[in-house]
Structures are given as C-alpha cells and as structure tokens.
Motif scaffolding. Structure first.
Motif, short mmCIF file in Angstrom:
data_model
loop_
_atom_site.label_atom_id
_atom_site.label_comp_id
_atom_site.label_asym_id
_atom_site.label_seq_id
_atom_site.Cartn_x
_atom_site.Cartn_y
_atom_site.Cartn_z
N GLU A 99 -9.90 2.89 -0.57
CA GLU A 99 -9.09 4.03 -1.03
C GLU A 99 -8.96 4.02 -2.56
N VAL A 100 -8.61 2.86 -3.11
CA VAL A 100 -8.39 2.81 -4.56
C VAL A 100 -9.70 2.72 -5.33
N SER A 101 -10.72 2.05 -4.77
CA SER A 101 -11.99 1.95 -5.49
C SER A 101 -12.67 3.31 -5.61
N GLU A 102 -12.49 4.17 -4.60
CA GLU A 102 -13.08 5.51 -4.63
C GLU A 102 -12.11 6.54 -5.19
N LYS A 103 -10.91 6.10 -5.57
CA LYS A 103 -9.87 6.95 -6.16
C LYS A 103 -9.51 8.14 -5.26
N ARG A 104 -9.51 7.90 -3.98
CA ARG A 104 -9.11 8.98 -3.05
C ARG A 104 -7.65 9.37 -3.25
N TYR A 105 -6.86 8.39 -3.70
CA TYR A 105 -5.43 8.65 -3.88
C TYR A 105 -5.16 9.78 -4.85
N GLU A 106 -6.11 10.09 -5.73
CA GLU A 106 -5.90 11.17 -6.68
C GLU A 106 -5.87 12.53 -5.99
N LYS A 107 -6.55 12.63 -4.84
CA LYS A 107 -6.62 13.93 -4.14
C LYS A 107 -5.35 14.22 -3.34
N ASP A 108 -4.78 13.18 -2.71
CA ASP A 108 -3.58 13.43 -1.89
C ASP A 108 -2.32 12.86 -2.51
N ARG A 109 -2.42 12.46 -3.80
CA ARG A 109 -1.28 11.91 -4.52
C ARG A 109 -0.62 10.76 -3.77
N LEU A 110 -1.46 9.87 -3.27
CA LEU A 110 -1.08 8.61 -2.64
C LEU A 110 -0.39 8.77 -1.28
N ASP A 111 -0.50 9.94 -0.67
CA ASP A 111 0.12 10.11 0.65
C ASP A 111 -0.46 9.13 1.66
N ASN A 112 -1.78 9.00 1.68
CA ASN A 112 -2.40 8.08 2.64
C ASN A 112 -2.09 6.63 2.30
N VAL A 113 -1.97 6.34 1.01
CA VAL A 113 -1.60 4.98 0.60
C VAL A 113 -0.26 4.60 1.21
N TYR A 114 0.70 5.51 1.12
CA TYR A 114 2.03 5.20 1.65
C TYR A 114 2.05 5.18 3.18
N LYS A 115 1.20 5.99 3.81
CA LYS A 115 1.09 5.90 5.27
C LYS A 115 0.57 4.53 5.69
N THR A 116 -0.39 4.04 4.94
CA THR A 116 -0.95 2.72 5.24
C THR A 116 0.08 1.63 5.01
N LEU A 117 0.84 1.73 3.93
CA LEU A 117 1.88 0.75 3.67
C LEU A 117 2.95 0.77 4.75
N GLU A 118 3.31 1.95 5.21
CA GLU A 118 4.30 2.05 6.28
C GLU A 118 3.78 1.40 7.56
N ARG A 119 2.50 1.63 7.86
CA ARG A 119 1.91 1.00 9.05
C ARG A 119 1.90 -0.52 8.91
N GLN A 120 1.60 -1.01 7.71
CA GLN A 120 1.63 -2.45 7.49
C GLN A 120 3.03 -3.01 7.73
N LYS A 121 4.02 -2.25 7.31
CA LYS A 121 5.40 -2.70 7.51
C LYS A 121 5.72 -2.81 9.00
N VAL A 122 5.26 -1.84 9.77
CA VAL A 122 5.45 -1.88 11.23
C VAL A 122 4.75 -3.11 11.82
N LEU A 123 3.53 -3.37 11.36
CA LEU A 123 2.76 -4.50 11.88
C LEU A 123 3.43 -5.82 11.52
N PHE A 124 3.98 -5.93 10.33
CA PHE A 124 4.65 -7.17 9.95
C PHE A 124 5.85 -7.43 10.86
N ARG A 125 6.59 -6.39 11.16
CA ARG A 125 7.75 -6.57 12.02
C ARG A 125 7.33 -6.90 13.45
#
Length: 906
Positions: free
Chosen positions: A456-482
């Motif tokens: 995601e970051v190497s291809e700079k996809r976050y620039e297109k959706d303003r990091l929406d997918n980045v935060y979705k991924t982080l939220e999923r990681q949080k669920v997985l940690f719990r």
C-alpha cells in the motif's frame, strides 16, 4: 558392474574377516584427500561469489580486485597414492583412477581461479570492461558440476567399501550401531543440501526448497530424540564423539528452525536468506557432523574398523526468474473452542507429556514475542498515518513508510508443538492442537495484512483514498491482536488444566517453593486481567490486592522453609534458584502498588498506567519461568507473558478541519493544533511541545564551523518526522548506562523500545554501535547498518541493569568507536543515556572538547530527576556541542529521532 567390483573386494573384505589397520589407513587416505580438496574448492567458490558483485558496482567505489585464495596442495594426493600399495591391485587401481579424475577436475577449477587472478594483475578489465571476468565466472558452475560428478564417484567407492566392512566386522554392536546412526544422519543432511544451490543473483527471489527444509526438521528432530535415548557403551575417546555429535545435531536442528522462521515477507524480497541458510548448513555439516564422525572412526581404531565420510562443498548458479510472492489476505480459520476435560490422575505426569505441554507454552510465548514487535511497529506507523491524514497534498512530503521485516511466523515452534503432541492422549491433543492452529492462523492473517500495508505505502495507494484503507487495515489488526490475546489465554488455561490433573511429590522443597511462587503469580495474573478489563472499558471494576500482599509476605517469610535443602549459590550465578524466588515477591509488591493506583489514562502507550503494570508482570513471568527451568527434579509448568494494550493513533479532528489553512502558512511557522492530546507519539510530535523544543534546540547552531568543515542543521518543523530524506548518513554511538539504578520501566526499558522503534525509519547506510557501561564499558554491537535489525534487537534486548556507573571509561570507549567508524559529511554522534551525575576527569573533558571540533558530537539523555546531576550533564553536553534532554515517556521517541536527524545532507 557393481557386483563384479564387490567380487574384487572379497580377497581383502571376505565375510567374517576385517581389514587390517594399515589397509584402513590406506583407504581413509582417499577420504582425507577428498576432504582437503573440497575445502580448497569451497574457498574458491566463496571468493568468486564475494567477487562477482564488485564488477557491477559503481566505478566511483574503486576497481574490483581478485586474488585466487588457494594453491593446490599435493601432500594428501601423494599420501593416498603412496599408501595404496597396501591394498590389492584391483582395489587400488580403481580408487586411484577415481582419485586422479577428481584431481583433474580440481585442477580445472584451479586454472579458472588463477586465470581470474592474472586477469586482474594485468588490469585487462580496463580494456574489456570485465567481459573476460564475466566469462570466467560463468564457466565455474559447469566446472563445479564436473568436479561434483568425480567427487561423488569417489564417495560411492568409499561408501561401498565401508558397507562391505560393516557387513563382515565382528566388532561390538555398540560400535556398529553408533556408526550406522551417525553415518545415516550425515547422508540425510547431505540429501537436503543436494536440493538447493547458492544464487549469485541474490537480489532476485527465485525461491528455495523450504518444503524440504520443513520435512528435514521433522526427520532431524526424530533422530535427535532417538540419539538422546541411545546410550552406546564405547571406549574413550571414541565415546566422547557420541555426545558431541548429538549436541551438534541439535545445533543444526536449531539452525534449520531459525531458517524456516526467518523466511518471512522481508526474506521473500531476495535470495539472501536462502543463500545464508545454505552456507550456514554447509559450514555446520562439515565442521561438526562430518568432523565428529571422522574423529569417531579415528578414535575407535583398534576396536572398530570404519571408513571416513567426506565433506560437502557449495554449488552456485545465476538464477533470475523471480518466484511469485503475491500477497493475499485470507481471514484466519476460526474453530469453536472445545475445552479440555480431564479427570484427576493417580500417577505422575510422564516426561514426554510434560515436554509436550511445555511446548504449547513455548509456542505461546513465541507468538507473544512476534506480536509484541509487530504491535510496536504498527503503533508507530499509525502515528505516521495520523500525520499524513491531515495533509491536503503529498507533493512536498516524503513518502509514508512501513517496514515490519522483523516479524516472523513461528512455523518451527508450531511444527514442534504439533509433532510432540502425539505423546498426549488423542482427545486432549486434538483440542490443544485445534486451538494452536487457530492462533497460528491469526498470526498468518496479521502477517498478510502487514505485507499488504507494505505494498500500500510502496505504491502510494494511500494518496488516492486518503489512507482510508490504511486505517481499515489497522483496525483489523487491532481486532486480530485482541482475538489472539483471548485465544492464547484459552489455550494456556487448558494446558494448565491438563498439567494440574497429575499428582506430584508434595514433600519436595522444589515442589513446595514452586507452588508458592505459582500461587503468587496466579494472583498477579488475575489482578492484571482485571486491570486490562478496566482499561478496555469496564470502569465498574474494583481490584483488591489484599490477596497478593498477604501471599507475597508469606512467600518472603517462608523462604528458608520452602527452599530447605536447595543450595544457594548466589546472585552472581545465573543458576541460583534463590534469585527468582526472591525477585518474584519483590516485583509482585511493585505490581500491587501500581494496581492500587488504578486510574483513568490517556491513549499514550508509555504514559498509560497499564504499561508499567504489564512490564512488572512480565518480569514476574520471566523469573517464574526461570525457576521452572532450574527445577529439574520436579516438574513446574512455565506460564505465559502478557501483551501491552494496542493503540491506534488517529488524526486530530480539529487539525484535519484546519488543514487547508495550515498548509498556506509559512513553513517557518509551527501550528499549535497538536497540543490537544498529551502523548507525544511519533508523527504528531512535530506540532507538540513546540515552545520547549525551540528552547532546547538552541544548543545547535545553523552552522558550526569545525576542523573537518561539516555543517550541523536544526530539523525543520512540520515535516514527516520519520522520513530520513535529506539527512546526513548516521554514525550513531549509543552509550548506555546499565547501572542498577537504570532498572525501572521509565528508564532503560523505555529507551530500549525507543531504539527499536528508531530502527524501522533508518536507511541501510545509517550505522549504529551500542556500548553498555556500568563498572566496565563493553561494546555490545560493533558498527552495523540500522537495517541489520536482528543484530540490533539482540544487542538491545541483552541489556541488563547492574553495578555502579563509571562514566569516564564509557565515554572514552564511545569516542574511540565513533572515531574508528567516522563518516565524512555524516552525523557522527554519541548519545549518552544515564540517570545521574558521575565524576568526569579532566582528561575526559579534554577528549570531549577535542572531538567536538572534529565533527563528533556528544548528546546526553538524562533519565534522572536531580537538579545537580542535570546541571553537570548539561555542562558536558555544551562541551560536546550536542543536545541535552531530560527524558520522559512522552518525549523519548522524539528526542532520539532528533539525534538521528541532527544534520542535513549538503
């Protein structure tokens, strides 16, 4: 033809008749030559592999050089031919032919090697731009294949002779069995090595036989277990080779497991990992297994007749076809929990079952280690993301970075746990294994999600959706940690249930003391879980520490009764069981005091009260597990470590709304919008505590005119704090006070985390050295690239607090190290971390002042509270022309990043 050859052997190797010692020596001379020849070829191969990349490097780096590393030796060849007269004509003729074929193949390799050597001496590369060098290097793999063919032909003859001897020997069965076991294991390891080669084009990931490695681990593990059970009666010194071979086999097993675990997302970017494992296995194979076996043959002479085996040499190729490394995120495979049911048992727990249960605990603790590293990386990344989320445009900013290369799926621990579970009753094994499989699947999804973030970051996809997918991924990681946290507790509960169902000898002091510590640890665990629930949202929870306080007092009061008969060998000995026994109640007391102060918290990880609580508890776990390890006569089940709370950093809403206005402001103006949230996490710190930062930055000058004419700059406010773009290459010396006073969560452990966090943002060219000092300074890490994270992590994690502070010796060693690794135009900087004043000699002061004029600066991190110490340390900083910082949980990350970015490129 093979049958005819065996007939020729009969005059010497007839059934019921062994060969003489002279004949054995003659045959083994051929093995000695083969082994020496393989060593010569090995040196040539490694020299060419090291040389090849240099002919493709930048010309500004200087001209490559090559010197042939060997001169073929004749001694072993002549010796084998001379001793062959002691064999019958047919046998000696056959072996000599194979020997001469091998020598001829070695000479071709030698000619190739020396041709490359001469080519460089003549400097012909200046005329053909290394065309001839390319040709010679590309010819070598073919020559190696021919050499391998001749090598294996001689090996086949020696193996055939050995087999015939074993069939006809009347030696004791113990020798024959030991021989068969060791030689058989050597051939299994050789078969694995035959399955791959070194890839000279290692920048490309072409794949490697990881499936065969995984299968080999199972086989080697079973052989190691079988070897441990076997106790052959052998005469000394041959008897010494059996335990040596066993120990070395376990070392190779561990090497394979590390190789399997290390094949992570980062390793799949190139063939470097495969190449490293290949060379390591060959080195251990030759240096331990083959060496031990051949020594056994030598030492057994007179009691047993055997033929030596031969070594392995590396092959290489030029592979460029990349293997597929597509990232596909698959949700973890869930399974309903079926709790273990087991009645109280009447007999003691068998050792094999205890080891199987212990493997589950070891697996859980390894998952804790991996998730801990990943959690820290993700939290730091979320800080970067929160900053990027507030930007209207990314044009004038460096890219968002994410690197999780240290994360490894614990494949080897998982494999071992499942394999050893066969010792348990089937129903219990199935329940525990199903839960373990779910945990492994959760970690696999964490890995896949993290890999997707890298893309995601190497291809700079976050620039297109303003990091929406980045935060979705982080939220999923949080669920997985719990989910992982919850599931690992379930698994531990069931493992513990099985263990507790078996009786033990209750009169043993090891049992009594261990149970006392376990009861206290259980109470600590229960209180910590309630504190976690409180901080996860259940504000109604009230925690009483009365049981903890009463139990820890009892543990202390009954120490000498509980430990009666157990030797006390002192704290300086790491094997003294009194040390963990005494430390556990002491740390429990500290944990109890923290829990009594249960209070609301902000979202900062290191400021959060739970951080100190879990740190204390994991200290208790480490001490308890150490006691379990020392208790060899009584079984005590280790326990599991607990994770931190997972925090995701979100952008400040008000800051996001005012982004447009802020971006039109002059770049020399710093926004105060970030002051609404206390924690100074990585990316928002550029907008926080600005008044303090500007004041403390005055010790730097925009330009410092110095003897080596380098320039020091102040970091620009408002930039991406974790980007090193535009900054000078680092030669950072971490001079760390590890005296006893630094052993508290707010000091050395806090700094450790900050250093490990810094690693992910640094570049390959940035270098770091680590020096620890208390009574005597010691270099824990020689200058290494910040990308050698395994080395850095190991050095940092090995830091232990003890002793008193001797700052003078530490400072001298730090400047010596900095000077030896000086980078012209770089950020050459010593960061001294301490918590108090120490006497500084005039000689040391002069040293600091002198090097400050030679582009090596001294910054000081003060973890102490005393005003006198602060003033003295600040004066040292002024002499060293570095930065002085009073360190707290809130600012440690920022301060360390500032040191890494203290100087811009020219």
């Amino acid at each position: 033809m093979r049958f005819i050859y065996f007939l020729f052997l009969l005059p010497v190797l007839s059934m019921g008749q062994s060969i003489t010692g002279v004949q054995q020596k003659a045959i083994n001379a051929y093995a000695d030559y083969a082994n020496h020849s393989a060593e010569e070829v090995d040196r040539v191969v490694k020299s060419v592999i090291a040389y090849y990349p240099t002919i493709h490097q930048k010309s500004s780096w200087g001209s490559p050089r090559y010197t042939c590393p060997v001169q073929l030796e004749d001694y072993y060849l002549t010796n084998a031919l001379t001793l062959s007269k002691n064999l019958n004509t047919t046998l000696s003729t056959n072996l000599n032919a194979k020997l001469k074929d091998l020598r001829a193949a070695a000479e071709k390799i030698d000619v190739n090697c020396k041709s490359l050597d001469t080519y460089h001496k003549l400097e012909d590369y200046k005329q053909d731009n290394f065309a001839r060098a390319e040709q010679l290097v590309n010819e070598l793999p073919l020559l190696l294949r021919d050499y391998q063919k001749k090598y294996n032909a001689l090996k086949f003859e020696l193996d055939a002779i050995h087999k015939k001897i074993v069939q006809s020997t009347t030696a004791p069965a113990a020798y024959r069995n030991a021989d068969a076991f060791m030689r058989g294991e050597i051939e299994r390891e050789r078969k694995l090595l035959d399955s791959w080669t070194f890839n000279v084009k290692e920048d490309v990931h072409t794949g490697w036989p990881v499936d065969k490695l995984e299968q080999s681990i199972l086989e080697t593990d079973q052989q190691a277990i079988a070897m441990q059970k076997s106790k052959p009666v052998l005469k000394y010194p041959a008897s010494s080779m059996w335990p040596s071979f066993q120990e070395n086999l376990n070392t190779i097993l561990e090497l394979k497991r590390n190789g399997l675990n290390g094949y992570n997302f980062e390793a799949k970017k190139s063939d470097k990992h495969s190449n490293d494992v290949y060379f390591d296995l060959i080195n251990y194979f030759n240096g331990t297994l083959v060496s031990d076996y051949n020594s056994f043959i030598d030492f057994a002479m007179g009691d047993y007749v055997g033929i030596k085996t031969i070594k392995y040499f590396p092959l290489f190729e030029f592979r460029t076809q990349p293997a597929s490394t597509a990232v596909q995120v698959t949700p973890f495979r869930d399974a309903a929990r079926v709790p273990v049911t087991i009645a109280l048992q009447k007999t003691a727990l068998p050792k094999a079952q205890f080891e199987a249960l212990s493997n589950y605990i070891a697996y859980i603790n390894e998952t804790w280690r991996q998730t801990r590293n990943l959690q820290s990386t993700l939290e730091n990344f979320s800080s970067s993301a929160s900053y990027f989320k507030t930007l209207d445009s990314y044009e004038r900013h460096g890219p968002l970075n994410f690197d999780y290369k240290n994360y490894q799926l614990p494949k080897a621990e998982y494999q071992k746990t499942i394999t050893y579970s066969k010792a348990l009753p089937p129903a219990i094994a199935k329940s525990l294994n199903d839960q373990t499989e779910v945990l492994q699947s959760i970690l696999k999804e964490m890995d896949d999600l993290s890999a997707s973030l890298v893309q995601e970051v190497s291809e700079k996809r976050y620039e297109k959706d303003r990091l929406d997918n980045v935060y979705k991924t982080l939220e999923r990681q949080k669920v997985l940690f719990r989910e992982w946290d919850k599931r690992k507790e379930w698994l531990y509960e069931d493992v513990r249930k099985v263990f507790d169902a078996y009786p033990q000898t209750v009169t043993s002091s090891w049992y009594i003391s261990g149970r006392a510590l376990q009861n206290l640890t259980d109470l600590d665990h229960d209180a910590l879980m309630k504190a976690k629930a409180y901080y996860m949202g259940d504000s109604t929870i009230k925690i009483s520490t009365q049981s903890i306080d009463e139990t820890l007092r009892e543990v202390i009061a009954r120490e000498y009764d509980n430990m009666k008969g157990i030797e006390k060998i002192g704290r300086n000995n790491g094997l003294c069981p009194y040390t963990p026994y005494e430390d556990i109640p002491e740390t429990s007391k500290s944990l109890s005091e923290e829990i009594k102060k249960l209070r609301a918290a902000n979202t900062s990880r290191y400021e959060h009260p739970y951080h100190t609580m879990v740190y204390r508890y994991n200290d208790i776990v480490d001490d308890y597990n150490k006691f379990c390890e020392l208790s060899t006569s009584v079984q005590h089940l280790p326990t599991v470590r607990q994770p931190e709370l997972f925090f995701i950093k979100y952008p400040d809403k008000e800051k996001t709304k005012s982004t447009a206005a802020r971006t039109t402001t002059s770049t020399n103006t710093i926004s105060n919008a970030g002051t609404t949230e206390k924690p100074a996490t990585q990316k928002t710190v550029a907008q926080q505590n600005t008044s303090r930062e500007s004041a403390s930055s005055k010790v730097l000058h925009d330009t410092v005119y110095i003897e080596k004419r380098d320039t020091v700059y102040i970091s620009e406010p408002g930039e991406n704090l974790r980007s090193m773009d535009g900054y000078a290459t680092n030669n950072m010396i971490l001079l760390l006070d590890v005296s006893g006073s630094m052993n508290s969560p707010e000091k050395l452990p806090l700094l450790k985390n900050a250093i490990l966090s810094l690693v992910s943002m640094m570049r390959p060219e940035d270098r770091v050295s680590v020096i620890a000092f208390s009574d005597k300074p010691k270099v824990l890490l020689e200058s290494a690239s910040f990308k050698e994270s395994d080395k850095i992590t190991k050095a940092i994690n090995n830091l232990k607090s003890s002793g008193k502070t001797d700052g003078n010796a530490g400072i001298k060693l730090a400047y010596k190290t900095a000077d030896e690794n000086y980078i012209r135009g770089g950020n050459n900087r010593i960061v001294l971390a301490t918590d108090g004043e120490f006497g500084t000699s005039d000689e040391t002061l002069q040293l600091i002042e002198r090097f400050s004029t030679e582009d090596i600066f001294l910054s000081i991190f003060n973890f102490g509270k005393g005003a006198g110490a602060s003033k003295a340390l600040e004066q040292l900083t002024k002499k060293g022309k570095g930065n002085y910082a009073q360190i707290s949980k809130e600012n440690v990350d920022l301060k360390l990043i500032r040191e890494a970015k203290a100087k811009k490129k020219k």
